[in-house]
Design a protein around this motif. Structure first.
Motif, PDB file in Angstrom:
ATOM      1  N   MET A   1       0.707  -1.209  -0.021  1.00 43.05           N
ATOM      2  CA  MET A   1       0.067  -0.040   0.144  1.00 43.05           C
ATOM      3  C   MET A   1       1.031   1.267   0.009  1.00 43.05           C
ATOM      4  SD  MET A   1      -3.013  -0.947   2.689  1.00 43.05           S
ATOM      5  CE  MET A   1      -3.799   0.699   2.519  1.00 43.05           C
ATOM      6  N   SER A   2       0.542   2.354  -0.636  1.00 39.76           N
ATOM      7  CA  SER A   2       1.202   3.436  -0.781  1.00 39.76           C
ATOM      8  C   SER A   2       1.091   4.237   0.598  1.00 39.76           C
ATOM      9  CB  SER A   2       0.644   4.426  -1.799  1.00 39.76           C
ATOM     10  OG  SER A   2      -0.669   4.902  -1.490  1.00 39.76           O
ATOM     11  N   ARG A   3       2.103   5.037   0.913  1.00 37.56           N
ATOM     12  CA  ARG A   3       2.214   5.722   2.191  1.00 37.56           C
ATOM     13  C   ARG A   3       1.294   6.818   2.111  1.00 37.56           C
ATOM     14  NH1 ARG A   3       7.807   7.603   3.676  1.00 37.56           N
ATOM     15  NH2 ARG A   3       8.102   8.037   1.343  1.00 37.56           N
ATOM     16  N   LYS A   4       0.643   7.402   3.105  1.00 36.90           N
ATOM     17  CA  LYS A   4      -0.308   8.326   3.188  1.00 36.90           C
ATOM     18  C   LYS A   4       0.556   9.727   3.145  1.00 36.90           C
ATOM     19  CE  LYS A   4      -4.278   6.776   4.339  1.00 36.90           C
ATOM     20  NZ  LYS A   4      -5.629   6.682   3.325  1.00 36.90           N
ATOM     21  N   ARG A   5       0.141  10.566   2.262  1.00 39.75           N
ATOM     22  CA  ARG A   5       0.827  11.900   2.119  1.00 39.75           C
ATOM     23  C   ARG A   5       0.327  13.043   2.837  1.00 39.75           C
ATOM     24  NH1 ARG A   5       0.114  13.805  -3.462  1.00 39.75           N
ATOM     25  NH2 ARG A   5       2.394  14.742  -3.256  1.00 39.75           N
ATOM     26  N   VAL A   6       1.244  13.657   3.531  1.00 36.86           N
ATOM     27  CA  VAL A   6       0.811  14.735   4.502  1.00 36.86           C
ATOM     28  C   VAL A   6       1.719  15.857   4.169  1.00 36.86           C
ATOM     29  CG1 VAL A   6       2.304  13.819   6.251  1.00 36.86           C
ATOM     30  CG2 VAL A   6       0.594  15.480   6.883  1.00 36.86           C
TER      31      VAL A   6
ATOM     32  N   LEU B   1       6.290  12.856  12.092  1.00 37.89           N
ATOM     33  CA  LEU B   1       5.530  12.220  10.935  1.00 37.89           C
ATOM     34  C   LEU B   1       6.755  11.402   9.805  1.00 37.89           C
ATOM     35  CD1 LEU B   1       3.208  15.348  10.121  1.00 37.89           C
ATOM     36  CD2 LEU B   1       2.548  13.150  10.838  1.00 37.89           C
ATOM     37  N   CYS B   2       7.765  12.018   9.634  1.00 42.08           N
ATOM     38  CA  CYS B   2       8.536  10.955   9.022  1.00 42.08           C
ATOM     39  C   CYS B   2       8.744   9.745   9.553  1.00 42.08           C
ATOM     40  CB  CYS B   2       9.838  11.759   8.741  1.00 42.08           C
ATOM     41  SG  CYS B   2       9.682  13.240   7.735  1.00 42.08           S
ATOM     42  N   ARG B   3       9.244   9.612  11.099  1.00 40.31           N
ATOM     43  CA  ARG B   3       9.266   8.462  11.617  1.00 40.31           C
ATOM     44  C   ARG B   3       8.233   7.565  11.687  1.00 40.31           C
ATOM     45  NH1 ARG B   3      12.482  10.706  17.227  1.00 40.31           N
ATOM     46  NH2 ARG B   3      14.548  11.335  16.050  1.00 40.31           N
ATOM     47  N   GLN B   4       6.796   7.936  11.506  1.00 33.79           N
ATOM     48  CA  GLN B   4       5.847   7.347  11.520  1.00 33.79           C
ATOM     49  C   GLN B   4       5.369   6.665  10.285  1.00 33.79           C
ATOM     50  OE1 GLN B   4       2.711   9.917  13.364  1.00 33.79           O
ATOM     51  NE2 GLN B   4       3.889   9.883  15.102  1.00 33.79           N
ATOM     52  N   GLY B   5       6.137   6.923   9.217  1.00 34.34           N
ATOM     53  CA  GLY B   5       6.091   6.462   7.882  1.00 34.34           C
ATOM     54  C   GLY B   5       5.349   7.221   6.819  1.00 34.34           C
ATOM     55  N   TYR B   6       4.995   8.415   7.229  1.00 32.91           N
ATOM     56  CA  TYR B   6       4.099   9.181   6.239  1.00 32.91           C
ATOM     57  C   TYR B   6       5.009   9.853   5.387  1.00 32.91           C
ATOM     58  CZ  TYR B   6       0.052   9.468   9.369  1.00 32.91           C
ATOM     59  OH  TYR B   6      -0.742   9.151  10.519  1.00 32.91           O
TER      60      TYR B   6
ATOM     61  N   GLN C   1      -5.678  23.587   3.478  1.00 34.08           N
ATOM     62  CA  GLN C   1      -6.538  22.484   3.022  1.00 34.08           C
ATOM     63  C   GLN C   1      -6.906  22.361   1.705  1.00 34.08           C
ATOM     64  OE1 GLN C   1      -7.498  19.657   4.582  1.00 34.08           O
ATOM     65  NE2 GLN C   1      -6.829  19.899   6.594  1.00 34.08           N
ATOM     66  N   LYS C   2      -7.275  23.646   1.088  1.00 31.39           N
ATOM     67  CA  LYS C   2      -7.601  23.768  -0.156  1.00 31.39           C
ATOM     68  C   LYS C   2      -6.251  23.253  -1.209  1.00 31.39           C
ATOM     69  CE  LYS C   2     -10.859  27.377  -0.025  1.00 31.39           C
ATOM     70  NZ  LYS C   2     -11.005  28.999  -0.195  1.00 31.39           N
ATOM     71  N   ARG C   3      -4.955  23.551  -0.813  1.00 35.46           N
ATOM     72  CA  ARG C   3      -3.655  23.107  -1.329  1.00 35.46           C
ATOM     73  C   ARG C   3      -3.490  21.863  -1.269  1.00 35.46           C
ATOM     74  NH1 ARG C   3       0.288  26.544  -3.235  1.00 35.46           N
ATOM     75  NH2 ARG C   3      -1.555  28.011  -3.305  1.00 35.46           N
ATOM     76  N   ARG C   4      -3.920  21.188   0.004  1.00 34.69           N
ATOM     77  CA  ARG C   4      -3.860  19.806  -0.034  1.00 34.69           C
ATOM     78  C   ARG C   4      -4.748  19.039  -1.015  1.00 34.69           C
ATOM     79  NH1 ARG C   4      -7.266  16.190   1.480  1.00 34.69           N
ATOM     80  NH2 ARG C   4      -8.930  17.619   2.072  1.00 34.69           N
ATOM     81  N   ARG C   5      -6.013  19.497  -1.130  1.00 38.35           N
ATOM     82  CA  ARG C   5      -6.872  18.778  -2.152  1.00 38.35           C
ATOM     83  C   ARG C   5      -6.432  19.093  -3.689  1.00 38.35           C
ATOM     84  NH1 ARG C   5     -10.601  21.167   1.563  1.00 38.35           N
ATOM     85  NH2 ARG C   5     -10.944  23.019   0.269  1.00 38.35           N
ATOM     86  N   GLN C   6      -5.787  20.202  -4.009  1.00 35.06           N
ATOM     87  CA  GLN C   6      -5.259  20.494  -5.204  1.00 35.06           C
ATOM     88  C   GLN C   6      -4.031  19.459  -5.449  1.00 35.06           C
ATOM     89  OE1 GLN C   6      -4.387  24.451  -4.813  1.00 35.06           O
ATOM     90  NE2 GLN C   6      -6.219  25.427  -5.366  1.00 35.06           N
ATOM     91  N   LEU C   7      -3.172  19.344  -4.419  1.00 33.30           N
ATOM     92  CA  LEU C   7      -2.135  18.556  -4.587  1.00 33.30           C
ATOM     93  C   LEU C   7      -2.140  16.960  -4.399  1.00 33.30           C
ATOM     94  CD1 LEU C   7       0.513  20.940  -3.171  1.00 33.30           C
ATOM     95  CD2 LEU C   7       0.063  20.569  -5.517  1.00 33.30           C
ATOM     96  N   ASP C   8      -3.565  16.654  -3.974  1.00 31.96           N
ATOM     97  CA  ASP C   8      -3.892  15.306  -3.723  1.00 31.96           C
ATOM     98  C   ASP C   8      -3.078  14.430  -2.742  1.00 31.96           C
ATOM     99  OD1 ASP C   8      -5.416  13.131  -4.267  1.00 31.96           O
ATOM    100  OD2 ASP C   8      -3.763  12.227  -5.442  1.00 31.96           O
ATOM    101  N   PHE C   9      -2.959  15.517  -1.574  1.00 26.44           N
ATOM    102  CA  PHE C   9      -2.540  15.041  -0.161  1.00 26.44           C
ATOM    103  C   PHE C   9      -3.545  14.355   0.782  1.00 26.44           C
ATOM    104  CE2 PHE C   9       1.129  17.246  -1.537  1.00 26.44           C
ATOM    105  CZ  PHE C   9       2.238  16.763  -0.895  1.00 26.44           C
ATOM    106  N   ASP C  10      -3.207  13.486   1.595  1.00 21.93           N
ATOM    107  CA  ASP C  10      -4.322  13.032   2.429  1.00 21.93           C
ATOM    108  C   ASP C  10      -4.449  13.608   3.735  1.00 21.93           C
ATOM    109  OD1 ASP C  10      -4.497  10.286   1.332  1.00 21.93           O
ATOM    110  OD2 ASP C  10      -2.617  10.377   1.413  1.00 21.93           O
ATOM    111  N   TYR C  11      -3.432  14.619   4.161  1.00 18.44           N
ATOM    112  CA  TYR C  11      -3.603  15.262   5.406  1.00 18.44           C
ATOM    113  C   TYR C  11      -2.835  16.600   5.411  1.00 18.44           C
ATOM    114  CZ  TYR C  11      -4.864  10.759   7.394  1.00 18.44           C
ATOM    115  OH  TYR C  11      -5.633   9.688   7.777  1.00 18.44           O
ATOM    116  N   VAL C  12      -3.138  17.411   6.319  1.00 14.67           N
ATOM    117  CA  VAL C  12      -2.504  18.760   6.741  1.00 14.67           C
ATOM    118  C   VAL C  12      -2.111  18.522   8.108  1.00 14.67           C
ATOM    119  CG1 VAL C  12      -2.522  21.297   7.285  1.00 14.67           C
ATOM    120  CG2 VAL C  12      -3.168  20.471   4.780  1.00 14.67           C
ATOM    121  N   ALA C  13      -0.423  18.934   8.277  1.00 16.57           N
ATOM    122  CA  ALA C  13      -0.266  18.744   9.763  1.00 16.57           C
ATOM    123  C   ALA C  13       0.141  19.937  10.236  1.00 16.57           C
ATOM    124  CB  ALA C  13       0.562  17.376   9.705  1.00 16.57           C
TER     125      ALA C  13
END
Length: 373
Positions: free
Chosen positions: A1-6, A23-28, A128-140
């Motif tokens: 499975m692909s990693r979640k993008r944040v 987040l990097c340590r958690q595998g995102y 959050q708008k930029r997240r949707r535009q760039l197809d990320f899963d989360y903002v942190a």
């Protein structure tokens, strides 16, 4: 499975840097971003060049944020973690939704909280708008708060950070269910000393960096002078009156005072006086004693509910009317689309323009912007 993008909001400070580290340590698959919020055009006439500071951003001193130095600090951390890094230009948005809103509210006699507006319209809404535009899963972000999901209600919950000294849930009351679904708060279960230690262990240069204490675009704290430079208008002197309308003295402009202020009012009295109200129409400052300036009922508009979909009958909660206070108990209800909080004991310094935030234990019920007390 692909990693979640944040997409990680990085201010250049230690908190957001450690958030990225975790987040990097958690595998995102984490990508850093810094929001450029203002420049000399936004801060025309500000105290640029006084006490050091950054000539490019027009910001002065060590307690400010969003300067070129902060961008470089964020970039270095992102590169050390092997992350992509971008700077997004939100100067126009920040000017409209934060700086102008702040100035207009002050000119109306209210006490706005620009950090809440910055979180709401820039750090969350725009990202959050930029997240949707760039197809990320989360903002942190590096806020000290926690996000959970309630299986029974099907709602995302916003909870206090576990470090009571750093909890920032108060400034996040505006978060919607959609936003919370796509948010991560990696620092929610950590204390500030633990965060600094993680930064030192990772070799971050900003591990000991001081925190921003002032409003970033008014680093010298002189709101009235800033507003006058930006709008060419400020309040002149006017009467200081007591709760019965008796003139006690003369103020220097109501925009130089805040609700609940005790020191520096300039009126001698037998007991301490506090600022109770600023009447912009008559340019009058109303003051009173501690007992006179307390209020049990606080009303707020622009209501956002998080843990519940609605408040159909009085709800037992605790509530804050400003960031530093301890949440106090009472009953909340919705009345004519307004959020009404009836405190068990009268509270002081419930300033129009600030936030009224409700809690059920460590869970944020919701909140709104104070209209009256």
């Amino acid at each position: 499975m692909s990693r979640k993008r944040v997409l990680v909001a990085m201010s250049g400070g230690v908190d957001s840097s450690v958030a990225a580290l975790l987040l990097c340590r958690q595998g995102y698959e984490a990508t850093g971003t810094t929001c450029k919020l203002f420049g000399n055009d936004d801060l025309e006439g500000s105290a640029c060049g006084i006490g050091g500071g950054d000539p490019d951003s027009g910001i002065v001193g060590e307690s400010t944020c969003c300067s070129s130095r902060d961008i470089e600090d964020a970039r270095q951390v992102a590169f050390s973690l092997g992350m992509d890094y971008f700077v997004f230009n939100y100067q126009g948005l920040f000017g409209r939704e934060v700086i102008d809103r702040f100035c207009k509210e002050y000119l109306c006699g209210r006490t706005p909280n620009p950090c809440i507006d910055c979180n709401r319209y820039v750090k969350f809404d725009a990202l959050q708008k930029r997240r949707r535009q760039l197809d990320f899963d989360y903002v942190a972000t590096g806020h000290y708060a926690r996000r959970t999901y309630d299986e029974k209600t099907g709602r995302y919950l916003l909870k206090c950070g576990l470090d009571p000294k750093k909890d920032q849930s108060y400034v996040l009351f505006h978060l919607t269910q959609d936003t919370l679904e796509h948010m991560l708060f990696p620092l929610g279960e950590l204390t500030k000393p633990e965060v600094r230690e993680l930064a030192r262990e990772a070799g971050f240069d900003n591990a000991g960096k001081s925190e921003s204490q002032d409003i970033c675009f008014v680093p010298d704290g002189d709101y009235a002078s800033f507003i006058e430079r930006r709008y060419g208008h400020t309040f002149g002197s006017g009467p200081i009156v007591d709760m019965h309308g008796k003139v006690l003295g003369e103020h220097r402009g109501i925009d130089r005072y805040t609700i609940g202020q005790r020191k520096g009012i300039g009126v001698a009295a037998g007991e301490p006086l506090f600022v109770f109200r600023k009447d912009a129409e008559t340019n009058t400052l109303v003051v009173g004693t501690d007992s006179e300036t307390r209020a049990a009922t606080v009303r707020a508009n622009d209501v956002n509910l998080i843990s519940v979909a609605s408040i159909d009958e009085p709800l037992r909660v605790t509530a804050k009317t400003h960031y530093r206070m301890k949440a106090q108990p009472g009953w909340a209800r919705i009345e004519d689309h307004m959020l009404v909080m009836e405190f068990d004991e009268p509270q002081r310094a419930a300033a129009p323009g600030q936030a009224l935030v409700l809690y059920d234990g460590d869970t944020v019920v919701g909140g709104g912007t104070i209209v009256s007390a």
